[in-house]
Design a protein around this motif. Structure first.
Motif, PDB file in Angstrom:
ATOM      1  N   ASP A   1       0.816  -1.218   0.000  1.00  7.14           N
ATOM      2  CA  ASP A   1       0.000   0.000   0.000  1.00  7.14           C
ATOM      3  C   ASP A   1       0.852   1.272   0.000  1.00  7.14           C
ATOM      4  OD1 ASP A   1      -2.236  -1.565   0.025  1.00  7.14           O
ATOM      5  OD2 ASP A   1      -2.574  -1.431   2.184  1.00  7.14           O
ATOM      6  N   LEU A   2       2.073   1.175   0.517  1.00 13.26           N
ATOM      7  CA  LEU A   2       2.963   2.335   0.553  1.00 13.26           C
ATOM      8  C   LEU A   2       4.029   2.260  -0.536  1.00 13.26           C
ATOM      9  CD1 LEU A   2       3.507   2.632   4.425  1.00 13.26           C
ATOM     10  CD2 LEU A   2       1.728   3.677   3.013  1.00 13.26           C
ATOM     11  N   GLY A   3       3.888   1.329  -1.445  1.00 11.70           N
ATOM     12  CA  GLY A   3       4.878   1.167  -2.504  1.00 11.70           C
ATOM     13  C   GLY A   3       5.914   0.114  -2.132  1.00 11.70           C
ATOM     14  N   GLU A   4       7.049   0.149  -2.808  1.00 13.73           N
ATOM     15  CA  GLU A   4       8.123  -0.813  -2.583  1.00 13.73           C
ATOM     16  C   GLU A   4       9.028  -0.353  -1.443  1.00 13.73           C
ATOM     17  OE1 GLU A   4       8.443  -3.690  -4.181  1.00 13.73           O
ATOM     18  OE2 GLU A   4       6.618  -3.258  -5.332  1.00 13.73           O
ATOM     19  N   LEU A   5       9.464  -1.314  -0.616  1.00 12.60           N
ATOM     20  CA  LEU A   5      10.367  -0.992   0.478  1.00 12.60           C
ATOM     21  C   LEU A   5      11.731  -0.620  -0.076  1.00 12.60           C
ATOM     22  CD1 LEU A   5      10.967  -0.964   3.546  1.00 12.60           C
ATOM     23  CD2 LEU A   5      11.606  -3.386   3.335  1.00 12.60           C
ATOM     24  N   ARG A   6      12.292   0.500   0.412  1.00  5.42           N
ATOM     25  CA  ARG A   6      13.589   0.958  -0.058  1.00  5.42           C
ATOM     26  C   ARG A   6      14.647   1.038   1.035  1.00  5.42           C
ATOM     27  NH1 ARG A   6      12.321  -0.806  -3.984  1.00  5.42           N
ATOM     28  NH2 ARG A   6      11.818   0.184  -5.992  1.00  5.42           N
ATOM     29  N   SER A   7      14.243   1.295   2.277  1.00  6.37           N
ATOM     30  CA  SER A   7      15.258   1.366   3.335  1.00  6.37           C
ATOM     31  C   SER A   7      14.648   1.069   4.692  1.00  6.37           C
ATOM     32  CB  SER A   7      15.938   2.746   3.369  1.00  6.37           C
ATOM     33  OG  SER A   7      15.038   3.747   3.813  1.00  6.37           O
ATOM     34  N   ILE A   8      15.502   0.551   5.580  1.00  8.37           N
ATOM     35  CA  ILE A   8      15.139   0.285   6.974  1.00  8.37           C
ATOM     36  C   ILE A   8      16.202   0.926   7.841  1.00  8.37           C
ATOM     37  CG2 ILE A   8      14.688  -1.471   8.720  1.00  8.37           C
ATOM     38  CD1 ILE A   8      14.145  -3.461   6.431  1.00  8.37           C
ATOM     39  N   ASP A   9      15.792   1.739   8.798  1.00  7.26           N
ATOM     40  CA  ASP A   9      16.720   2.335   9.762  1.00  7.26           C
ATOM     41  C   ASP A   9      16.261   1.965  11.168  1.00  7.26           C
ATOM     42  OD1 ASP A   9      18.847   4.357   8.613  1.00  7.26           O
ATOM     43  OD2 ASP A   9      17.060   4.549   7.360  1.00  7.26           O
ATOM     44  N   ILE A  10      17.169   1.375  11.953  1.00 10.10           N
ATOM     45  CA  ILE A  10      16.822   0.922  13.298  1.00 10.10           C
ATOM     46  C   ILE A  10      17.792   1.536  14.298  1.00 10.10           C
ATOM     47  CG2 ILE A  10      16.637  -1.073  14.830  1.00 10.10           C
ATOM     48  CD1 ILE A  10      15.816  -2.745  12.457  1.00 10.10           C
ATOM     49  N   THR A  11      17.230   2.067  15.374  1.00  8.70           N
ATOM     50  CA  THR A  11      18.017   2.589  16.495  1.00  8.70           C
ATOM     51  C   THR A  11      17.712   1.770  17.733  1.00  8.70           C
ATOM     52  OG1 THR A  11      17.960   4.844  15.608  1.00  8.70           O
ATOM     53  CG2 THR A  11      18.492   4.588  17.942  1.00  8.70           C
ATOM     54  N   GLN A  12      18.761   1.207  18.338  1.00  7.34           N
ATOM     55  CA  GLN A  12      18.620   0.443  19.576  1.00  7.34           C
ATOM     56  C   GLN A  12      19.577   1.051  20.604  1.00  7.34           C
ATOM     57  OE1 GLN A  12      19.430  -3.289  17.302  1.00  7.34           O
ATOM     58  NE2 GLN A  12      17.936  -4.164  18.691  1.00  7.34           N
ATOM     59  N   SER A  13      19.058   1.912  21.424  1.00 14.13           N
ATOM     60  CA  SER A  13      19.896   2.616  22.393  1.00 14.13           C
ATOM     61  C   SER A  13      19.437   2.300  23.801  1.00 14.13           C
ATOM     62  CB  SER A  13      19.824   4.134  22.165  1.00 14.13           C
ATOM     63  OG  SER A  13      20.328   4.461  20.886  1.00 14.13           O
ATOM     64  N   LYS A  14      20.387   2.110  24.687  1.00 12.79           N
ATOM     65  CA  LYS A  14      20.063   1.946  26.103  1.00 12.79           C
ATOM     66  C   LYS A  14      21.339   2.078  26.914  1.00 12.79           C
ATOM     67  CE  LYS A  14      20.464  -3.126  26.429  1.00 12.79           C
ATOM     68  NZ  LYS A  14      19.732  -4.370  26.769  1.00 12.79           N
ATOM     69  N   PRO A  15      21.228   2.576  28.150  1.00 15.79           N
ATOM     70  CA  PRO A  15      22.404   2.605  29.023  1.00 15.79           C
ATOM     71  C   PRO A  15      22.667   1.207  29.582  1.00 15.79           C
ATOM     72  CG  PRO A  15      20.502   3.541  30.143  1.00 15.79           C
ATOM     73  CD  PRO A  15      20.057   3.229  28.750  1.00 15.79           C
ATOM     74  N   ARG A  16      23.844   0.653  29.302  1.00 17.05           N
ATOM     75  CA  ARG A  16      24.167  -0.698  29.756  1.00 17.05           C
ATOM     76  C   ARG A  16      25.546  -0.711  30.415  1.00 17.05           C
ATOM     77  NH1 ARG A  16      26.281  -5.749  28.406  1.00 17.05           N
ATOM     78  NH2 ARG A  16      24.847  -7.534  28.575  1.00 17.05           N
ATOM     79  N   MET A  17      25.868   0.321  31.124  1.00 18.94           N
ATOM     80  CA  MET A  17      27.199   0.414  31.720  1.00 18.94           C
ATOM     81  C   MET A  17      27.397  -0.576  32.870  1.00 18.94           C
ATOM     82  SD  MET A  17      26.524   3.273  29.971  1.00 18.94           S
ATOM     83  CE  MET A  17      25.646   4.478  30.953  1.00 18.94           C
ATOM     84  N   SER A  18      26.449  -0.640  33.782  1.00 21.60           N
ATOM     85  CA  SER A  18      26.624  -1.499  34.962  1.00 21.60           C
ATOM     86  C   SER A  18      26.791  -2.956  34.575  1.00 21.60           C
ATOM     87  CB  SER A  18      25.431  -1.347  35.914  1.00 21.60           C
ATOM     88  OG  SER A  18      25.365  -0.040  36.438  1.00 21.60           O
ATOM     89  N   ARG A  19      25.922  -3.449  33.703  1.00 20.35           N
ATOM     90  CA  ARG A  19      25.997  -4.855  33.316  1.00 20.35           C
ATOM     91  C   ARG A  19      27.272  -5.145  32.527  1.00 20.35           C
ATOM     92  NH1 ARG A  19      20.955  -6.599  30.194  1.00 20.35           N
ATOM     93  NH2 ARG A  19      22.104  -8.574  30.209  1.00 20.35           N
ATOM     94  N   THR A  20      27.678  -4.203  31.685  1.00 22.28           N
ATOM     95  CA  THR A  20      28.893  -4.409  30.895  1.00 22.28           C
ATOM     96  C   THR A  20      30.120  -4.478  31.788  1.00 22.28           C
ATOM     97  OG1 THR A  20      27.914  -3.309  28.978  1.00 22.28           O
ATOM     98  CG2 THR A  20      30.315  -3.468  29.052  1.00 22.28           C
ATOM     99  N   LEU A  21      30.187  -3.606  32.775  1.00 22.67           N
ATOM    100  CA  LEU A  21      31.344  -3.600  33.674  1.00 22.67           C
ATOM    101  C   LEU A  21      31.380  -4.843  34.552  1.00 22.67           C
ATOM    102  CD1 LEU A  21      31.280   0.156  34.738  1.00 22.67           C
ATOM    103  CD2 LEU A  21      32.917  -0.942  33.197  1.00 22.67           C
TER     104      LEU A  21
END
Length: 350
Positions: free
Chosen positions: A150-170
């Motif tokens: 309905d919106l035509g052909e898919l041309r691009s996908i942009d995904i943002t996955q952001s979160k603070p993960r300092m404690s677990r990483t350390l």
């Protein structure tokens, strides 16, 4: 009804798998799937650890679990870090357990994932890889937008996955790079919506907390070329806010959506519009991990084929391995998570 054995009692094992299973059992809507008997738990890092809840029964080894469970009526949740999976899968197979849900990613290196696939085929393991975004109501709606056209052909996908993960990483070194934390979720969605892809660019940065530097665990980005579209995924584990955003550009419209960002609010949001027309805005329930467990327990019970899921999970690991290699500075040791440099572009014939 299926008994449950959870191996690995960290954030994934108890904080996610255990909590969701407890909620599903308490709701009582699937009495044919989830046995009310206590869930057995085994922590390879602390095998003598006591149970943390009345509905859990700890065991000190896979061998002990085998004396208490019938493998033909048991689903194993393998929630150890992705760097320590192959040996446990061999041990589970030797004990007769063959129905196994594995936390994402399936592995962190191409060689390891191929060895796991070979083991699964040799031992007839039925492996399901945790992929709640693929079971998400939001992903299903985005897929319909792509298929219906309905919106035509898919041309691009942009995904943002952001979160603070300092404690677990350390505190936890179970994930070698930021590519192994959030992108396995979104990369699977990109492959579902746009088909297979090749990597065209990658970037990896360190996590810096005061004077402490954790190589490769800050910001990760990768760019993929599909047959008809391009995908870009950016994951920042040092961000001050949490965001799970996906934007699809079509030839005649756009869709912008947000996956649920917190465990206590399972609602997704989707806005989409055809060029020149009013925008549609939807907010709807999207408890993806619960849906994934229900679907997977049923598939394991009924003998539904899981090979497509395994192939997709394998492809995700392969593309992430390509991204790690592309983001590695020239002259460094392969596999080393050295970071903090610009995007390297890689070309592919055809």
């Amino acid at each position: 009804m299926e008994r449950t054995l959870i191996i690995g009692l960290g954030r994934a094992g108890l904080g996610l798998h255990g909590a969701v299973l407890r909620r599903l059992r308490a709701a009582g809507r699937h009495p044919d799937l989830f046995d009310p008997a206590p869930v057995l738990t085994f922590d390879p890092l602390a095998p003598e650890a006591p149970a943390r809840a009345d509905d859990l029964r700890p065991v000190t080894s896979i061998a002990e679990a085998r004396t208490l469970l019938d493998p033909e009526r048991t689903v194993v949740h393998l929630c150890t870090p992705p760097v320590a999976r192959l040996g446990l899968l061999r041990e589970l197979a030797a004990a007769g357990f063959r129905r196994i849900i594995v936390e994402k990613p399936l592995a962190v290196e191409r060689r390891d994932v191929h060895e796991i696939v070979a083991l699964a085929r040799a031992e007839r393991l039925r492996l399901a890889i945790v992929a709640p975004w693929l079971a998400s109501s939001l992903t299903a709606r985005l897929d319909r937008l792509v298929v219906d056209g309905d919106l035509g052909e898919l041309r691009s996908i942009d995904i943002t996955q952001s979160k603070p993960r300092m404690s677990r990483t350390l505190a936890d070194g179970g994930h070698p790079t930021a590519f192994d934390v959030e992108p396995p979720h979104s990369l699977g969605v990109c492959l579902r919506l746009a088909g297979d892809a090749v990597l065209t660019g990658a970037e990896l940065a360190d996590m810096r907390v005061g004077d402490t530097v954790v190589p490769g665990m800050g910001r990760a980005a990768l760019v993929l070329r599909h047959r008809e579209a391009t995908s870009r995924i950016v994951s920042d584990l040092t961000a001050p806010v949490r965001e799970r955003r996906i934007q699809l550009e079509f030839t005649d419209g756009r869709a912008v959506a947000h996956y649920p960002g917190a465990e206590d609010d399972h609602y997704a949001q989707l806005r989409f519009s055809r060029t020149g027309r009013p925008e549609t805005w939807e907010v709807f329930p999207d408890d993806a991990l619960s849906a994934y467990f229900v679907d997977t327990y049923r598939a394991l019970r009924d003998g539904t084929a899981l090979e497509p899921q395994l192939r997709l999970a394998t492809r995700v690991v392969e593309l992430l391995a390509d991204a790690k290699e592309a983001a590695r500075p020239p002259g460094t040791t392969p596999g080393a998570p050295t970071a903090g440099h610009p995007v390297r572009r890689v070309s592919h014939a055809g």
